[in-house]
Design a protein around this motif. Structure first.
Motif, mmCIF file in Angstrom:
data_model
loop_
_atom_site.group_PDB
_atom_site.id
_atom_site.type_symbol
_atom_site.label_atom_id
_atom_site.label_comp_id
_atom_site.label_asym_id
_atom_site.label_seq_id
_atom_site.Cartn_x
_atom_site.Cartn_y
_atom_site.Cartn_z
ATOM 1 N N SER A 28 5.568 -0.682 6.241
ATOM 2 C CA SER A 28 6.016 -0.379 4.883
ATOM 3 C C SER A 28 6.812 0.912 4.866
ATOM 4 C CB SER A 28 4.806 -0.241 3.958
ATOM 5 O OG SER A 28 4.112 -1.464 3.921
ATOM 6 N N LEU A 29 7.576 1.083 3.810
ATOM 7 C CA LEU A 29 8.336 2.317 3.625
ATOM 8 C C LEU A 29 7.767 3.074 2.439
ATOM 9 C CD1 LEU A 29 11.893 0.778 4.041
ATOM 10 C CD2 LEU A 29 10.876 2.476 5.569
ATOM 11 N N LEU A 30 7.630 4.369 2.575
ATOM 12 C CA LEU A 30 7.134 5.181 1.464
ATOM 13 C C LEU A 30 8.236 5.318 0.413
ATOM 14 C CD1 LEU A 30 5.514 8.043 3.568
ATOM 15 C CD2 LEU A 30 4.292 6.399 2.138
ATOM 16 N N TYR B 165 20.980 29.560 19.101
ATOM 17 C CA TYR B 165 20.089 29.710 17.949
ATOM 18 C C TYR B 165 19.717 31.186 17.741
ATOM 19 C CZ TYR B 165 19.403 24.610 17.565
ATOM 20 O OH TYR B 165 19.586 23.253 17.382
ATOM 21 N N ARG C 141 22.901 12.613 12.007
ATOM 22 C CA ARG C 141 21.616 12.011 12.352
ATOM 23 C C ARG C 141 21.144 11.070 11.243
ATOM 24 N NH1 ARG C 141 18.387 14.384 16.640
ATOM 25 N NH2 ARG C 141 16.264 13.675 16.372
ATOM 26 N N ARG D 229 12.570 9.309 14.913
ATOM 27 C CA ARG D 229 12.532 7.966 14.364
ATOM 28 C C ARG D 229 11.530 7.076 15.065
ATOM 29 N NH1 ARG D 229 17.401 8.997 15.431
ATOM 30 N NH2 ARG D 229 18.077 8.374 13.376
ATOM 31 N N LYS E 273 16.722 -2.554 11.105
ATOM 32 C CA LYS E 273 15.292 -2.864 11.274
ATOM 33 C C LYS E 273 14.702 -3.533 10.051
ATOM 34 C CE LYS E 273 13.787 1.299 12.423
ATOM 35 N NZ LYS E 273 13.000 2.480 12.791
ATOM 36 N N TYR E 274 15.047 -2.995 8.863
ATOM 37 C CA TYR E 274 14.317 -3.402 7.655
ATOM 38 C C TYR E 274 15.121 -4.255 6.683
ATOM 39 C CZ TYR E 274 11.136 0.169 9.375
ATOM 40 O OH TYR E 274 10.290 0.899 10.165
ATOM 41 N N TYR F 261 24.765 28.509 12.672
ATOM 42 C CA TYR F 261 23.644 27.568 12.769
ATOM 43 C C TYR F 261 23.603 26.649 11.563
ATOM 44 C CZ TYR F 261 18.923 25.674 13.147
ATOM 45 O OH TYR F 261 17.855 24.815 13.211
ATOM 46 N N THR G 149 8.809 15.044 14.158
ATOM 47 C CA THR G 149 8.728 13.649 14.530
ATOM 48 C C THR G 149 10.139 13.109 14.602
ATOM 49 O OG1 THR G 149 8.610 13.034 12.246
ATOM 50 C CG2 THR G 149 6.537 13.301 13.410
ATOM 51 N N GLY H 149 5.213 18.245 13.346
ATOM 52 C CA GLY H 149 6.375 18.513 12.509
ATOM 53 C C GLY H 149 7.598 17.779 12.953
ATOM 54 N N SER I 27 7.014 7.753 14.319
ATOM 55 C CA SER I 27 6.115 7.334 13.286
ATOM 56 C C SER I 27 5.372 6.065 13.621
ATOM 57 C CB SER I 27 6.911 7.145 12.013
ATOM 58 O OG SER I 27 8.037 6.385 12.314
ATOM 59 N N SER I 28 5.826 5.355 14.595
ATOM 60 C CA SER I 28 5.173 4.087 14.856
ATOM 61 C C SER I 28 4.162 4.168 15.989
ATOM 62 C CB SER I 28 6.223 3.038 15.164
ATOM 63 O OG SER I 28 6.918 3.438 16.302
ATOM 64 N N LYS J 231 4.718 11.419 6.320
ATOM 65 C CA LYS J 231 5.202 10.210 7.011
ATOM 66 C C LYS J 231 4.392 9.945 8.280
ATOM 67 C CE LYS J 231 9.287 10.180 9.117
ATOM 68 N NZ LYS J 231 9.141 9.951 10.566
ATOM 69 N N TYR K 269 14.890 0.198 -0.757
ATOM 70 C CA TYR K 269 14.479 1.604 -0.664
ATOM 71 C C TYR K 269 15.644 2.519 -1.083
ATOM 72 C CZ TYR K 269 13.112 6.067 1.457
ATOM 73 O OH TYR K 269 12.820 7.395 1.678
ATOM 74 N N TYR L 246 8.972 28.818 13.117
ATOM 75 C CA TYR L 246 9.520 27.486 13.405
ATOM 76 C C TYR L 246 9.118 27.020 14.811
ATOM 77 C CZ TYR L 246 13.131 23.796 13.189
ATOM 78 O OH TYR L 246 13.804 22.595 13.159
HETATM 79 P P1 NDP Z 1 12.680 11.446 10.943
HETATM 80 O O1 NDP Z 1 11.438 12.131 11.357
HETATM 81 O O2 NDP Z 1 13.045 11.558 9.513
HETATM 82 O O3 NDP Z 1 12.547 9.931 11.342
HETATM 83 C C1 NDP Z 1 13.293 8.880 10.742
HETATM 84 C C2 NDP Z 1 12.431 7.645 10.781
HETATM 85 O O4 NDP Z 1 11.405 7.742 9.806
HETATM 86 C C3 NDP Z 1 13.140 6.351 10.431
HETATM 87 O O5 NDP Z 1 13.838 5.821 11.544
HETATM 88 C C4 NDP Z 1 11.972 5.471 10.056
HETATM 89 O O6 NDP Z 1 11.343 5.061 11.284
HETATM 90 C C5 NDP Z 1 11.042 6.437 9.340
HETATM 91 N N1 NDP Z 1 11.250 6.415 7.908
HETATM 92 C C6 NDP Z 1 12.394 6.627 7.226
HETATM 93 N N2 NDP Z 1 12.202 6.525 5.916
HETATM 94 C C7 NDP Z 1 10.899 6.252 5.746
HETATM 95 C C8 NDP Z 1 10.082 6.032 4.601
HETATM 96 N N3 NDP Z 1 10.574 6.066 3.372
HETATM 97 N N4 NDP Z 1 8.777 5.770 4.778
HETATM 98 C C9 NDP Z 1 8.262 5.729 6.034
HETATM 99 N N5 NDP Z 1 8.983 5.910 7.152
HETATM 100 C C10 NDP Z 1 10.283 6.177 7.018
HETATM 101 O O7 NDP Z 1 13.974 11.936 11.780
HETATM 102 P P2 NDP Z 1 14.300 12.901 13.007
HETATM 103 O O8 NDP Z 1 13.625 12.457 14.217
HETATM 104 O O9 NDP Z 1 15.792 12.959 13.033
HETATM 105 O O10 NDP Z 1 13.788 14.373 12.597
HETATM 106 C C11 NDP Z 1 12.462 14.878 12.836
HETATM 107 C C12 NDP Z 1 12.375 16.341 12.435
HETATM 108 O O11 NDP Z 1 13.038 17.152 13.412
HETATM 109 C C13 NDP Z 1 13.027 16.644 11.097
HETATM 110 O O12 NDP Z 1 12.208 17.511 10.374
HETATM 111 C C14 NDP Z 1 14.332 17.326 11.488
HETATM 112 O O13 NDP Z 1 14.716 18.208 10.484
HETATM 113 C C15 NDP Z 1 13.941 18.034 12.779
HETATM 114 N N6 NDP Z 1 15.075 18.257 13.695
HETATM 115 C C16 NDP Z 1 15.359 19.565 14.074
HETATM 116 C C17 NDP Z 1 16.407 19.844 14.948
HETATM 117 C C18 NDP Z 1 16.713 21.263 15.340
HETATM 118 O O14 NDP Z 1 17.539 21.487 16.229
HETATM 119 N N7 NDP Z 1 16.142 22.270 14.718
HETATM 120 C C19 NDP Z 1 17.231 18.762 15.512
HETATM 121 C C20 NDP Z 1 16.850 17.423 15.035
HETATM 122 C C21 NDP Z 1 15.807 17.205 14.175
HETATM 123 P P3 NDP Z 1 10.155 3.939 11.359
HETATM 124 O O15 NDP Z 1 10.215 3.169 10.108
HETATM 125 O O16 NDP Z 1 10.466 3.167 12.589
HETATM 126 O O17 NDP Z 1 8.891 4.716 11.469
#
Ligand code: NDP
Length: 469
Positions: A387-389, A322, A437, A88, A448-449, A426, A86, A84, A91-92, A362, A456, A284
């Motif tokens: 690629s981007l979704l 929290y 973020r 940035r 990057k892209y 919260y 993930t 859940g 994903s790679s 993703k 997109y 959660y």
């Molecule tokens: P994401 O998981 O959304 O990661 C963003 C990355 O996803 C981008 O850098 C890019 O990386 C890739 N991406 C973006 N758009 C696309 C697309 N269209 N298709 C494919 N890949 C794409 O961000 P976070 O790490 O910020 O968040 C992760 C989770 O953690 C979320 O659900 C967030 O809500 C949660 N979270 C919870 C917190 C809490 O305190 N409760 C605090 C922070 C986050 P690349 O292309 O390099 O793969």
């Protein structure tokens, strides 16, 4: 200015160093970004990464020096579990590669290699270049699976321990009546831990330091974290603090608040608002621990050093802020009507569904872009080869996972009513955090892209909330 020629071409099979380790794997070059000077490469198991030229070697050099121990592609496994949380970077990377990276951290030193060997309990020697083979991946995957179940196991064991305490009449309301004292004690522990972390970081090799917390300014480095993945033997301090005390402590404190509410209000059972808050947040945390492997790919684990910022966040901020909703409800229980309960539960389910589906979508796509199960999704190709979704959840808004998370946050605040701002803290904090973020991620993705990202953004116009933002 004339650019130097690109050494490796798209389609070349070369050996790519796994970031932070001395392991080299066979990779195929997908592209080169002249601006960042990074190659996008794909590993045999589908992992895509960006590598610097110095982390790539020609495959021929390796083959002449080593007996090939690569396994057939049949040994590769596709993974369907989708973490859940993930980030940035997540994903790679595949889980296996992540395990390798997380275990080897950022040190190509022989000391780090020894750690890796000890940790994964497989003989990888000699680890450097030539003999590092793809056969390591399945072994690490197996190891990772035990890691993955560990977080869930930890919360189950903790729950059993709490049940025993309740059975033995241990007064958990102490946590409520000494909330500030406990928060202060945690703060002091986080300060002491940060001092220990900073002092020990002065004695480790340069290669073990985090890029971000290596400025030379003592205060800044103390705050950001100087050492990347400090360990005592195999015990990874950062991983432990990120996933265990804060998250499990959050649930424990919530539970103690439910008991305190019963005691203070003379109730036989907690109020339905307290039950909702407890169950929602427990879900959660359990979801996060069940999908624990995702943390191995987060910025926190992979890039940020372990210093005061993370120690405070893990040990103080998460467990003691929290839980403010449950804390509030102890003295302000809100009896919700049945329709209100149903509406809030539905909201939570919707939020959780969007959060989980989008993160899983993703993650699955990044792990294996050619997964037939995802063939219905439309994508935009980028110059990096990734690629981007643009359909599915990622075609609705640019951050559907944030949308789901925010809806869940709303469902956590609603049971507390509207008469005080405190339980809405919260929600407010989270909106600020996620908007910030999102803009950080936008700039990063634009870098990057390039034009593919612009395309997109034109196709998917809204960032987090459809037609609003
Ligand atoms: P994401 O998981 O959304 O990661 C963003 C990355 O996803 C981008 O850098 C890019 O990386 C890739 N991406 C973006 N758009 C696309 C697309 N269209 N298709 C494919 N890949 C794409 O961000 P976070 O790490 O910020 O968040 C992760 C989770 O953690 C979320 O659900 C967030 O809500 C949660 N979270 C919870 C917190 C809490 O305190 N409760 C605090 C922070 C986050 P690349 O292309 O390099 O793969």
């Amino acid at each position: 200015m004339k650019m130097p020629p690109v050494k490796y071409q798209r389609g070349d099979t070369v050996m790519g160093r796994w970031p932070g380790s001395s392991l080299y794997y066979e990779v195929k070059v997908l592209g080169f970004d002249a601006k960042s000077q990074l190659y996008t490469v794909i590993y045999k198991d589908g992992t895509e990464l960006e590598l610097k030229e110095q982390d790539i070697k020609s495959a021929s050099g390796f083959q002449t020096r080593s007996r090939s121990r690569s396994r057939s592609p049949g040994r590769r496994r596709s993974r369907s579990r989708s973490p859940g949380r993930t980030t940035r970077r997540s994903s790679s990377r595949t889980a296996a590669a992540v395990a390798a990276a997380a275990i080897t951290d950022s040190a190509p030193s022989s000391r780090r290699d020894t750690k890796l060997k000890d940790t994964v309990e497989v003989t990888l020697s000699p680890l450097v270049s030539a003999t590092a083979s793809l056969s390591v991946i399945p072994v690490l995957m197996k190891k990772l699976e035990s890691l993955k179940t560990n977080g869930f196991f930890a919360i189950v064991v903790s729950a059993v321990a709490v049940a025993v305490m309740v059975h033995q009449d241990v007064d958990l309301t102490y946590i409520h009546s000494h909330f500030l004292q406990l928060a202060t004690a945690s703060f002091l522990i986080s300060v002491l831990l940060s001092i220990y972390l900073y002092v020990r970081s002065r004695y480790v090799g340069q290669e073990q330091l985090a890029l971000g917390g290596n400025s030379g300014n003592v205060i800044y480095d103390f705050f950001k974290g100087h050492e990347l993945n400090p360990r005592i033997q195999d015990f990874d301090l950062k991983f432990f603090c990120e996933m265990r005390p804060g998250l499990i402590g959050w649930c424990l404190i919530n539970f103690a608040m439910a008991i305190a509410e019963m005691k203070q209000q003379g109730l036989d059972t907690p109020s339905n608002s307290m039950i909702l808050v407890n169950l929602f947040q427990l879900l959660y945390v359990v979801d996060g621990l069940w999908n624990e492997e995702a943390i191995l790919t987060t910025m926190d684990l992979m890039h940020d050093g372990f210093g005061f910022m993370l120690a405070f966040g893990d040990l103080v901020w998460v467990p003691f802020t929290y839980t403010i909703q449950a804390y509030y409800l102890v003295s302000h229980p809100i009896p919700l009507s049945l329709p209100a309960v149903i509406a809030i539960v539905i909201l939570k389910i919707i939020g959780f569904y969007i959060f989980r589906k989008s993160n899983s979508e993703k993650n699955a796509f990044r792990r294996n872009p050619s997964d037939p199960k995802l063939s219905y999704l439309k994508t935009i190709h980028t110059a990096t080869g990734k690629s981007l979704l643009v359909s599915g959840w990622w075609g609705v808004v640019r951050h559907p996972n944030y949308l789901g998370d925010l809806i869940m946050a709303l469902a956590w605040s609603l049971p507390c009513g509207f008469s005080h701002l405190l339980p809405w803290y919260y929600m407010i904090f989270f909106i600020i955090l996620l908007v910030h973020r999102d803009s950080r991620d936008m700039s990063e993705c634009r870098r990057k892209y390039g034009s593919a990202w612009e395309e997109y953004c034109r196709t998917v116009r809204y960032r987090i909330i459809p037609h609003v933002y």
